[in-house]
Design an enzyme around this catalytic site. Sequence first.
Site, PDB file in Angstrom:
ATOM      1  N   GLY A   8      46.579  -0.646  69.640  1.00 42.90           N
ATOM      2  CA  GLY A   8      45.676  -1.925  68.923  1.00 42.90           C
ATOM      3  C   GLY A   8      46.242  -3.146  69.063  1.00 42.90           C
ATOM      4  N   ILE A   9      47.020  -3.182  69.914  1.00 40.58           N
ATOM      5  CA  ILE A   9      47.918  -4.542  70.051  1.00 40.58           C
ATOM      6  C   ILE A   9      46.871  -5.730  70.208  1.00 40.58           C
ATOM      7  CG2 ILE A   9      48.458  -4.274  72.648  1.00 40.58           C
ATOM      8  CD1 ILE A   9      50.773  -5.705  70.195  1.00 40.58           C
ATOM      9  N   GLY A  11      44.182  -6.204  68.800  1.00 40.26           N
ATOM     10  CA  GLY A  11      43.318  -6.507  67.724  1.00 40.26           C
ATOM     11  C   GLY A  11      44.027  -7.636  66.693  1.00 40.26           C
ATOM     12  N   GLN A  12      43.348  -8.274  65.803  1.00 36.26           N
ATOM     13  CA  GLN A  12      44.162  -9.329  64.815  1.00 36.26           C
ATOM     14  C   GLN A  12      45.237  -8.423  64.126  1.00 36.26           C
ATOM     15  OE1 GLN A  12      41.663 -10.559  61.587  1.00 36.26           O
ATOM     16  NE2 GLN A  12      41.501  -8.647  60.549  1.00 36.26           N
ATOM     17  N   LEU A  78      47.217   1.370  64.839  1.00 32.65           N
ATOM     18  CA  LEU A  78      46.091   0.304  64.826  1.00 32.65           C
ATOM     19  C   LEU A  78      45.012   0.530  65.642  1.00 32.65           C
ATOM     20  CD1 LEU A  78      48.244  -2.735  63.874  1.00 32.65           C
ATOM     21  CD2 LEU A  78      47.896  -0.747  62.732  1.00 32.65           C
ATOM     22  N   ALA A  80      41.684   1.577  67.359  1.00 28.35           N
ATOM     23  CA  ALA A  80      40.569   2.074  66.895  1.00 28.35           C
ATOM     24  C   ALA A  80      38.990   1.433  67.529  1.00 28.35           C
ATOM     25  CB  ALA A  80      40.474   2.231  65.463  1.00 28.35           C
ATOM     26  N   SER A 127      41.229   3.232  56.174  1.00 30.27           N
ATOM     27  CA  SER A 127      40.440   2.268  55.847  1.00 30.27           C
ATOM     28  C   SER A 127      39.650   2.365  54.630  1.00 30.27           C
ATOM     29  CB  SER A 127      39.390   1.893  57.063  1.00 30.27           C
ATOM     30  OG  SER A 127      38.283   1.174  56.631  1.00 30.27           O
ATOM     31  N   GLU A 129      36.581   1.866  54.309  1.00 33.74           N
ATOM     32  CA  GLU A 129      35.282   2.587  54.634  1.00 33.74           C
ATOM     33  C   GLU A 129      35.220   3.876  54.374  1.00 33.74           C
ATOM     34  OE1 GLU A 129      32.466   0.865  55.966  1.00 33.74           O
ATOM     35  OE2 GLU A 129      33.338  -0.875  55.413  1.00 33.74           O
ATOM     36  N   TYR A 151      32.127   5.734  61.588  1.00 37.86           N
ATOM     37  CA  TYR A 151      33.410   5.225  61.750  1.00 37.86           C
ATOM     38  C   TYR A 151      34.164   5.350  60.517  1.00 37.86           C
ATOM     39  CZ  TYR A 151      37.010   1.488  60.800  1.00 37.86           C
ATOM     40  OH  TYR A 151      38.043   0.766  60.407  1.00 37.86           O
ATOM     41  N   LYS A 155      37.542   7.722  60.271  1.00 39.46           N
ATOM     42  CA  LYS A 155      38.729   7.330  59.488  1.00 39.46           C
ATOM     43  C   LYS A 155      39.203   8.462  58.556  1.00 39.46           C
ATOM     44  CE  LYS A 155      40.149   3.542  61.294  1.00 39.46           C
ATOM     45  NZ  LYS A 155      41.418   3.189  61.584  1.00 39.46           N
TER      46      LYS A 155
HETATM   47  P1  GDP Z   1      32.800  -3.877  57.414  1.00 36.19           P
HETATM   48  O1  GDP Z   1      32.945  -3.544  55.820  1.00 36.19           O
HETATM   49  O2  GDP Z   1      33.901  -3.045  58.113  1.00 36.19           O
HETATM   50  O3  GDP Z   1      31.497  -3.018  57.758  1.00 36.19           O
HETATM   51  O4  GDP Z   1      32.795  -5.232  57.759  1.00 36.19           O
HETATM   52  P2  GDP Z   1      31.746  -6.017  58.266  1.00 36.19           P
HETATM   53  O5  GDP Z   1      32.383  -7.371  58.468  1.00 36.19           O
HETATM   54  O6  GDP Z   1      31.152  -5.742  59.695  1.00 36.19           O
HETATM   55  O7  GDP Z   1      30.665  -6.134  57.279  1.00 36.19           O
HETATM   56  C1  GDP Z   1      30.950  -6.430  56.002  1.00 36.19           C
HETATM   57  C2  GDP Z   1      29.434  -6.327  55.121  1.00 36.19           C
HETATM   58  O8  GDP Z   1      28.626  -7.481  55.687  1.00 36.19           O
HETATM   59  C3  GDP Z   1      28.566  -5.180  55.460  1.00 36.19           C
HETATM   60  O9  GDP Z   1      28.253  -4.749  54.156  1.00 36.19           O
HETATM   61  C4  GDP Z   1      27.349  -5.627  56.207  1.00 36.19           C
HETATM   62  O10 GDP Z   1      26.253  -5.046  55.984  1.00 36.19           O
HETATM   63  C5  GDP Z   1      27.313  -7.050  55.702  1.00 36.19           C
HETATM   64  N1  GDP Z   1      26.621  -7.969  56.837  1.00 36.19           N
HETATM   65  C6  GDP Z   1      25.510  -8.808  56.372  1.00 36.19           C
HETATM   66  N2  GDP Z   1      25.173  -9.282  57.531  1.00 36.19           N
HETATM   67  C7  GDP Z   1      25.837  -9.024  58.443  1.00 36.19           C
HETATM   68  C8  GDP Z   1      25.975  -9.487  59.644  1.00 36.19           C
HETATM   69  O11 GDP Z   1      25.398 -10.165  60.191  1.00 36.19           O
HETATM   70  N3  GDP Z   1      27.092  -8.995  60.391  1.00 36.19           N
HETATM   71  C9  GDP Z   1      27.945  -8.080  60.035  1.00 36.19           C
HETATM   72  N4  GDP Z   1      28.848  -7.362  60.647  1.00 36.19           N
HETATM   73  N5  GDP Z   1      27.861  -7.536  58.704  1.00 36.19           N
HETATM   74  C10 GDP Z   1      27.051  -8.127  57.941  1.00 36.19           C
END
Ligand code: GDP
Length: 327
Positions: A8-9, A11-12, A78, A80, A127, A129, A151, A155
């Site tokens: 995963g090099i 990625g951030q 890292l 994924a 994670s 998540e 996902y 994990k």
């Molecule tokens: P995650 O926690 O790994 O799913 O990281 P994300 O940055 O993709 O999403 C974080 C939260 O933001 C989640 O609860 C999404 O439902 C919410 N969210 C709301 N609007 C958006 C959107 O337009 N894009 C993304 N990626 N997330 C959103």
Amino acid sequence: MPKALITGISGQDGLYLAELLLEKGYDVTGLIRGQFNPKEPMVRATVPDVELLTGDLTDPLALARVLDRAEPTEVYNLGAISFVAYSWQNAALTSDVTGKGVLNMLEATRMYAGSDPSAVRFYQASSSEMFGRVQEVPQRESTLLWPRSPYGVAKVFGHYMTINYRESYGMHASSGILFNHESPRRGPEFVTRKVSIAVARIALGLQDTIVMGNLDAKRDWGFAGDYVEAMWRMLQQGEADDYVVATGETHSIRELLDVAFAAVGIDDWTPYVEQSPEFIRPAEVDLLIGDPAKARERLGWAPKVGFEELVRMMVEHDLREQSQHVG
Ligand code: GDP
């Protein structure tokens, strides 16, 4: 000289970790996927001292070959498929890469380590998540896992497989349960970067609105540059273990919008924000907030960058980057 292999090099986290390890005098190899990977030139330009080898987490033979070439003393897994929303459309692929890929990496590392499996230290990127429909607030290492997306399920598989390899073979395999961590290097599909890019573009007159999903979800957001330090510290411990890495603070998407728009002098963002079902997920993780006490006590780790500073850093970066498009 210590040697590290990072999957995963591109990625951030891979980039920040590579920079940290190079600074510490490590010899760093990165695993990069696929023929003509479009991110390869960016990785070479950002961390020119990292050797890149090609391989895929779904290909055990490639992993064995890469370990033999890189001869690492530390392995950081890292790699994924990491975007939660995408994982519903690609559940089998996410399971193969984000879940079974961990098993492939663990087994390749065990075989490579030979008679002393603890000689090669292993880090698994678990994670927050995995906590999904949270069973305890704040979430800690012992909180019951209840993933809410393919996902998250993948994990969980990787997390328990890492623990199982530690317990079955005595591997020095640690798992970092990292809560959301962001930076100017975050992919634009994640909410923080999506917002920071859009806010910069709105401020520069390059776009009018941003279309969002659920604004009520809450996350514990930290700075990726701080979090890679915790990964490294885990592998320097005498015993392998699992650690929550978080700030201990939570903020809603609305608060993210507040801080991001305020950074460009906009106090009322409602005229600029639309919502669409397109960005609403089949199942949501409503609230994440981690308890980093164990990481603080055992690793001496604490986050340095707070939420507001992080969001401002991202917006300021994107203002600089997007201003190149102002005609
Ligand atoms: P995650 O926690 O790994 O799913 O990281 P994300 O940055 O993709 O999403 C974080 C939260 O933001 C989640 O609860 C999404 O439902 C919410 N969210 C709301 N609007 C958006 C959107 O337009 N894009 C993304 N990626 N997330 C959103």
